[in-house]
Scaffold this active site. Structure first.
Site, mmCIF file in Angstrom:
data_model
loop_
_atom_site.group_PDB
_atom_site.id
_atom_site.type_symbol
_atom_site.label_atom_id
_atom_site.label_comp_id
_atom_site.label_asym_id
_atom_site.label_seq_id
_atom_site.Cartn_x
_atom_site.Cartn_y
_atom_site.Cartn_z
ATOM 1 N N LYS A 47 0.844 -1.196 0.000
ATOM 2 C CA LYS A 47 0.000 0.000 0.000
ATOM 3 C C LYS A 47 0.880 1.246 0.000
ATOM 4 C CE LYS A 47 -0.497 -0.239 5.028
ATOM 5 N NZ LYS A 47 -1.440 -0.343 6.169
ATOM 6 N N TYR A 271 13.914 30.521 8.505
ATOM 7 C CA TYR A 271 12.642 31.105 8.906
ATOM 8 C C TYR A 271 12.537 31.233 10.421
ATOM 9 C CZ TYR A 271 10.626 30.628 4.219
ATOM 10 O OH TYR A 271 10.346 30.754 2.879
#
Length: 378
Positions: A47, A271
């Site tokens: 998956k 940042y």
């Protein structure tokens, strides 16, 4: 047992980073698990695009090695796996764990996909499809033994055990359940789920049973039943966190240094001015960020390997960039254009995950699409 994927030469100077996937290691991991669970069958959970490593390459490699059962979460994933299997193993079976979406029965039948039926409503719907076609149709039925997500709960189990005729027209290929705490080997719940599963099987029509996930396999033969469903262990995540990793590494991520600059206090990096310099420093910037699956939570915590030396991540990880402190390295070791190791022999995926406050599954399934990918072996 964790084995190293050797570093690669730079095959694509346009790419900011190179993701190397060792198909041979994935196959070796599956083979080890297959041998451990024998005579039970060993499937492969593929998956989330084979845990981020790529269904079109992972599935054929496993099929060529002899895997004949593949497990996914959603119907769309099952269709992709079927396409990948057609040239190699068209007879392989595929489980879709997410149940039977309304109006999709034809997709399951046309593509030979086994729906995992999770509640009595889905059982009734599949029974109606079988009746309308005058056929007996295969399916897997999920019994909840403690996860409280998908599967027949206690009341539904009681009802089905009392009314086995509700399975008319359904060929139950497997009864299955899913483990909650298998990677916590001092947690009694795995044995409790095994006992609940056995008790449920004793009340239901006979069919094969599927129980163990990656970690469940290592709890011993009495947890293997007829079909094991390993996922993370195939891709190198440690299924036995209390012990050394018995699986081989399957991925290596190398990224390019874009720039190296000399900085000094009172300068800050990145940042939010999250990193403030306390002395002269050399800051290198790498062309990978959280958009590539290198998690923002690693900012200020993780390390990157530069010329065999761990260089700390400083400041926040942004969408496209990571900044590291290379002050302690020779200038020749940290130059623009050089490839450095983000995941690999010095930085196993489980270590990266632990520093980011998550698990190896999330790191692998988050690996982005901007990497130049190289597949070895298989």
């Amino acid at each position: 047992m964790s084995g190293n994927i050797v570093s690669v030469t730079d095959p694509n100077p346009r790419a900011g980073a190179i993701l190397t996937v060792d198909l041979g290691a994935v196959v070796a991991n599956w083979t080890q698990l297959r041998d451990r669970v024998a005579p039970a069958e060993c499937s492969a959970v593929v998956k989330a695009d084979a845990y981020g490593l790529g269904v079109p390459r992972i599935v054929p490699a496993l099929a060529a090695a002899g895997c004949r059962t593949f497990v996914v979460a959603q119907l769309e994933e099952a269709l992709a796996v079927r396409r990948a299997l057609e040239p190699v193993a068209p007879d392989a079976q595929i489980f879709s764990l997410g149940g039977l979406p309304a109006g999709c029965a034809g997709d399951f039948l046309a593509n030979r996909i086994l729906p995992v039926l999770n509640h009595l409503g889905e059982i009734a719907a599949w029974r109606d499809v079988a009746a309308s076609r005058g056929e007996v149709l295969p399916a897997v039925i999920h019994i909840d033994t403690g996860m409280n997500r998908l599967g027949l709960g206690p009341d539904e189990l009681d009802a089905l055990a009392a009314h086995p005729e509700w399975l008319e027209g359904i060929d139950v290929r497997y009864w299955m359940t899913h483990l909650a705490c298998a990677d916590e080997f001092d947690q009694p719940m795995t044995a409790e789920q095994r006992d609940r599963f056995r008790a449920a099987l004793a009340r239901l029509p006979k069919a094969k049973a599927s129980f163990a996930n990656s970690s469940g396999i290592f709890h011993g033969k009495d947890h293997h039943f007829d079909l094991a469903r390993p996922g993370c262990a195939l891709y190198g995540v440690n299924p036995t966190p209390h012990l050394a990793n018995p699986m081989r590494d399957t991925v290596r991520l190398d990224a390019r240094l874009l720039q190296v600059r000399h900085c000094a206090p009172p300068m800050t990096v990145g940042y939010g001015a999250a990193h403030r310099l306390t002395g002269p420093a050399r800051i290198a910037t790498i062309g990978v960020g959280y958009a590539d699956g290198y998690m923002r939570s690693l900012g200020g915590k993780g390390h990157i390997i530069v010329d065999g030396v761990a260089a700390p991540i400083v400041g926040r990880i942004s969408m496209d960039l990571i900044t590291i402190d290379v002050t302690g390295l020779p200038e020749s070791a940290a130059q623009p254009g050089r490839l450095v190791e983000l995941i690999g022999p010095h930085r196993p995926v489980d270590q990266v995950a632990a520093e980011g406050g998550t698990i190896g599954y999330e790191i692998l399934t988050s690996l982005g699409r901007r990497y130049h990918r190289i597949y070895l072996g298989g």
